[in-house]
Design a protein around this motif. Structure first.
Motif, PDB file in Angstrom:
ATOM      1  N   TRP A   1       0.823  -1.205   0.000  1.00  0.00           N
ATOM      2  CA  TRP A   1       0.000   0.000   0.000  1.00  0.00           C
ATOM      3  C   TRP A   1       0.860   1.258   0.000  1.00  0.00           C
ATOM      4  O   TRP A   1       0.510   2.253  -0.639  1.00  0.00           O
ATOM      5  CB  TRP A   1      -0.971   0.006   1.181  1.00  0.00           C
ATOM      6  N   VAL A   2       2.004   1.213   0.691  1.00  0.00           N
ATOM      7  CA  VAL A   2       2.918   2.363   0.678  1.00  0.00           C
ATOM      8  C   VAL A   2       3.465   2.573  -0.726  1.00  0.00           C
ATOM      9  O   VAL A   2       3.529   3.713  -1.221  1.00  0.00           O
ATOM     10  CB  VAL A   2       4.056   2.178   1.710  1.00  0.00           C
ATOM     11  N   VAL A   3       3.862   1.491  -1.391  1.00  0.00           N
ATOM     12  CA  VAL A   3       4.368   1.602  -2.765  1.00  0.00           C
ATOM     13  C   VAL A   3       3.303   2.206  -3.668  1.00  0.00           C
ATOM     14  O   VAL A   3       3.583   3.122  -4.458  1.00  0.00           O
ATOM     15  CB  VAL A   3       4.815   0.215  -3.289  1.00  0.00           C
ATOM     16  N   LEU A   4       2.081   1.745  -3.561  1.00  0.00           N
ATOM     17  CA  LEU A   4       0.991   2.259  -4.392  1.00  0.00           C
ATOM     18  C   LEU A   4       0.693   3.727  -4.071  1.00  0.00           C
ATOM     19  O   LEU A   4       0.452   4.531  -4.981  1.00  0.00           O
ATOM     20  CB  LEU A   4      -0.261   1.397  -4.209  1.00  0.00           C
ATOM     21  N   ALA A   5       0.731   4.099  -2.782  1.00  0.00           N
ATOM     22  CA  ALA A   5       0.486   5.489  -2.387  1.00  0.00           C
ATOM     23  C   ALA A   5       1.585   6.416  -2.916  1.00  0.00           C
ATOM     24  O   ALA A   5       1.295   7.513  -3.404  1.00  0.00           O
ATOM     25  CB  ALA A   5       0.381   5.601  -0.867  1.00  0.00           C
ATOM     26  N   VAL A   6       2.838   5.974  -2.835  1.00  0.00           N
ATOM     27  CA  VAL A   6       3.945   6.784  -3.365  1.00  0.00           C
ATOM     28  C   VAL A   6       3.791   6.955  -4.870  1.00  0.00           C
ATOM     29  O   VAL A   6       3.980   8.054  -5.404  1.00  0.00           O
ATOM     30  CB  VAL A   6       5.310   6.153  -3.002  1.00  0.00           C
ATOM     31  N   PHE A   7       3.411   5.889  -5.566  1.00  0.00           N
ATOM     32  CA  PHE A   7       3.166   5.987  -7.009  1.00  0.00           C
ATOM     33  C   PHE A   7       2.077   7.013  -7.302  1.00  0.00           C
ATOM     34  O   PHE A   7       2.235   7.873  -8.181  1.00  0.00           O
ATOM     35  CB  PHE A   7       2.783   4.614  -7.571  1.00  0.00           C
ATOM     36  N   ALA A   8       0.972   6.940  -6.557  1.00  0.00           N
ATOM     37  CA  ALA A   8      -0.140   7.881  -6.771  1.00  0.00           C
ATOM     38  C   ALA A   8       0.298   9.320  -6.495  1.00  0.00           C
ATOM     39  O   ALA A   8      -0.067  10.240  -7.238  1.00  0.00           O
ATOM     40  CB  ALA A   8      -1.328   7.502  -5.895  1.00  0.00           C
ATOM     41  N   LEU A   9       1.091   9.532  -5.453  1.00  0.00           N
ATOM     42  CA  LEU A   9       1.582  10.878  -5.147  1.00  0.00           C
ATOM     43  C   LEU A   9       2.516  11.388  -6.236  1.00  0.00           C
ATOM     44  O   LEU A   9       2.467  12.581  -6.596  1.00  0.00           O
ATOM     45  CB  LEU A   9       2.287  10.885  -3.797  1.00  0.00           C
ATOM     46  N   LEU A  10       3.367  10.517  -6.771  1.00  0.00           N
ATOM     47  CA  LEU A  10       4.264  10.927  -7.846  1.00  0.00           C
ATOM     48  C   LEU A  10       3.492  11.278  -9.122  1.00  0.00           C
ATOM     49  O   LEU A  10       3.831  12.240  -9.816  1.00  0.00           O
ATOM     50  CB  LEU A  10       5.296   9.837  -8.129  1.00  0.00           C
ATOM     51  N   VAL A  11       2.447  10.512  -9.420  1.00  0.00           N
ATOM     52  CA  VAL A  11       1.603  10.838 -10.579  1.00  0.00           C
ATOM     53  C   VAL A  11       0.912  12.180 -10.352  1.00  0.00           C
ATOM     54  O   VAL A  11       0.886  13.035 -11.248  1.00  0.00           O
ATOM     55  CB  VAL A  11       0.568   9.724 -10.853  1.00  0.00           C
ATOM     56  N   ALA A  12       0.369  12.393  -9.143  1.00  0.00           N
ATOM     57  CA  ALA A  12      -0.305  13.652  -8.838  1.00  0.00           C
ATOM     58  C   ALA A  12       0.663  14.832  -8.941  1.00  0.00           C
ATOM     59  O   ALA A  12       0.306  15.887  -9.474  1.00  0.00           O
ATOM     60  CB  ALA A  12      -0.931  13.594  -7.450  1.00  0.00           C
ATOM     61  N   ALA A  13       1.886  14.652  -8.469  1.00  0.00           N
ATOM     62  CA  ALA A  13       2.892  15.716  -8.570  1.00  0.00           C
ATOM     63  C   ALA A  13       3.190  16.013 -10.034  1.00  0.00           C
ATOM     64  O   ALA A  13       3.346  17.176 -10.420  1.00  0.00           O
ATOM     65  CB  ALA A  13       4.165  15.316  -7.831  1.00  0.00           C
ATOM     66  N   GLY A  14       3.271  14.979 -10.854  1.00  0.00           N
ATOM     67  CA  GLY A  14       3.496  15.182 -12.279  1.00  0.00           C
ATOM     68  C   GLY A  14       2.361  15.938 -12.931  1.00  0.00           C
ATOM     69  O   GLY A  14       2.586  16.798 -13.794  1.00  0.00           O
ATOM     70  N   VAL A  15       1.138  15.648 -12.514  1.00  0.00           N
ATOM     71  CA  VAL A  15      -0.025  16.354 -13.067  1.00  0.00           C
ATOM     72  C   VAL A  15       0.028  17.828 -12.683  1.00  0.00           C
ATOM     73  O   VAL A  15      -0.260  18.709 -13.508  1.00  0.00           O
ATOM     74  CB  VAL A  15      -1.342  15.692 -12.581  1.00  0.00           C
ATOM     75  N   VAL A  16       0.400  18.104 -11.432  1.00  0.00           N
ATOM     76  CA  VAL A  16       0.477  19.493 -10.965  1.00  0.00           C
ATOM     77  C   VAL A  16       1.498  20.276 -11.782  1.00  0.00           C
ATOM     78  O   VAL A  16       1.269  21.421 -12.147  1.00  0.00           O
ATOM     79  CB  VAL A  16       0.816  19.536  -9.462  1.00  0.00           C
ATOM     80  N   PHE A  17       2.641  19.647 -12.070  1.00  0.00           N
ATOM     81  CA  PHE A  17       3.715  20.335 -12.779  1.00  0.00           C
ATOM     82  C   PHE A  17       3.729  20.056 -14.281  1.00  0.00           C
ATOM     83  O   PHE A  17       4.696  20.374 -14.956  1.00  0.00           O
ATOM     84  CB  PHE A  17       5.072  19.959 -12.174  1.00  0.00           C
ATOM     85  N   GLN A  18       2.660  19.494 -14.804  1.00  0.00           N
ATOM     86  CA  GLN A  18       2.621  19.108 -16.209  1.00  0.00           C
ATOM     87  C   GLN A  18       2.820  20.288 -17.142  1.00  0.00           C
ATOM     88  O   GLN A  18       3.491  20.176 -18.155  1.00  0.00           O
ATOM     89  CB  GLN A  18       1.312  18.376 -16.509  1.00  0.00           C
ATOM     90  N   ARG A  19       2.263  21.426 -16.812  1.00  0.00           N
ATOM     91  CA  ARG A  19       2.425  22.602 -17.680  1.00  0.00           C
ATOM     92  C   ARG A  19       3.880  23.032 -17.768  1.00  0.00           C
ATOM     93  O   ARG A  19       4.359  23.409 -18.826  1.00  0.00           O
ATOM     94  CB  ARG A  19       1.603  23.768 -17.166  1.00  0.00           C
ATOM     95  N   GLN A  20       4.594  22.978 -16.643  1.00  0.00           N
ATOM     96  CA  GLN A  20       5.998  23.357 -16.647  1.00  0.00           C
ATOM     97  C   GLN A  20       6.852  22.301 -17.343  1.00  0.00           C
ATOM     98  O   GLN A  20       7.851  22.617 -17.981  1.00  0.00           O
ATOM     99  CB  GLN A  20       6.521  23.570 -15.216  1.00  0.00           C
ATOM    100  N   LEU A  21       6.467  21.037 -17.194  1.00  0.00           N
ATOM    101  CA  LEU A  21       7.242  19.948 -17.788  1.00  0.00           C
ATOM    102  C   LEU A  21       7.052  19.866 -19.296  1.00  0.00           C
ATOM    103  O   LEU A  21       7.977  19.540 -20.030  1.00  0.00           O
ATOM    104  CB  LEU A  21       6.835  18.601 -17.169  1.00  0.00           C
ATOM    105  N   GLY A  22       5.856  20.122 -19.758  1.00  0.00           N
ATOM    106  CA  GLY A  22       5.536  19.908 -21.166  1.00  0.00           C
ATOM    107  C   GLY A  22       4.985  18.497 -21.343  1.00  0.00           C
ATOM    108  O   GLY A  22       5.223  17.605 -20.523  1.00  0.00           O
ATOM    109  N   THR A  23       4.281  18.297 -22.415  1.00  0.00           N
ATOM    110  CA  THR A  23       3.590  17.025 -22.636  1.00  0.00           C
ATOM    111  C   THR A  23       4.551  15.849 -22.748  1.00  0.00           C
ATOM    112  O   THR A  23       4.347  14.819 -22.108  1.00  0.00           O
ATOM    113  CB  THR A  23       2.717  17.115 -23.897  1.00  0.00           C
ATOM    114  N   TRP A  24       5.598  15.984 -23.554  1.00  0.00           N
ATOM    115  CA  TRP A  24       6.494  14.848 -23.778  1.00  0.00           C
ATOM    116  C   TRP A  24       7.280  14.475 -22.532  1.00  0.00           C
ATOM    117  O   TRP A  24       7.468  13.291 -22.237  1.00  0.00           O
ATOM    118  CB  TRP A  24       7.438  15.127 -24.942  1.00  0.00           C
ATOM    119  N   LEU A  25       7.733  15.465 -21.788  1.00  0.00           N
ATOM    120  CA  LEU A  25       8.469  15.175 -20.560  1.00  0.00           C
ATOM    121  C   LEU A  25       7.549  14.561 -19.511  1.00  0.00           C
ATOM    122  O   LEU A  25       7.937  13.647 -18.787  1.00  0.00           O
ATOM    123  CB  LEU A  25       9.137  16.443 -20.027  1.00  0.00           C
ATOM    124  N   PHE A  26       6.307  15.042 -19.460  1.00  0.00           N
ATOM    125  CA  PHE A  26       5.330  14.452 -18.538  1.00  0.00           C
ATOM    126  C   PHE A  26       5.066  12.990 -18.901  1.00  0.00           C
ATOM    127  O   PHE A  26       4.986  12.133 -18.023  1.00  0.00           O
ATOM    128  CB  PHE A  26       4.026  15.252 -18.560  1.00  0.00           C
TER     129      PHE A  26
END
Length: 84
Positions: free
Chosen positions: A30-55
């Motif tokens: 569950w910790v592994v899955l929660a960390v994965f979900a948090l990393l995906v959420a962080a990527g979504v938050v910063f998606q505009r700065q990252l750009g589509t391909w980097l995201f």
């Protein structure tokens, strides 16, 4: 599970139908899955700065990390169709 010394405690059980893994069985899974979900959420938050391909590359890398953890800590995958 964890109480039996001779039996390996898999973090991710095999799915009953199909190929792959189901929901985590242990707190570590569950910790592994929660960390994965948090990393995906962080990527979504910063998606505009990252750009589509980097995201997309970022998401692919963390997805491979989750897949790797499932492979290492989960039941051996095989095609299943119902009960063992």
């Amino acid at each position: 599970m964890a109480g039996n010394e001779g039996e390996r405690a898999y973090w991710f059980p095999a799915k009953r139908y199909g190929w792959g893994w189901g929901a985590p069985r242990t707190w570590q899974g569950w910790v592994v899955l929660a960390v994965f979900a948090l990393l995906v959420a962080a990527g979504v938050v910063f998606q505009r700065q990252l750009g589509t391909w980097l995201f997309m590359a970022y998401t692919a890398v963390i997805s491979m990390g989750l897949l790797g953890m499932c492979w290492l800590k989960g039941e051996p995958p095989q095609w299943r169709w119902g009960s063992k």
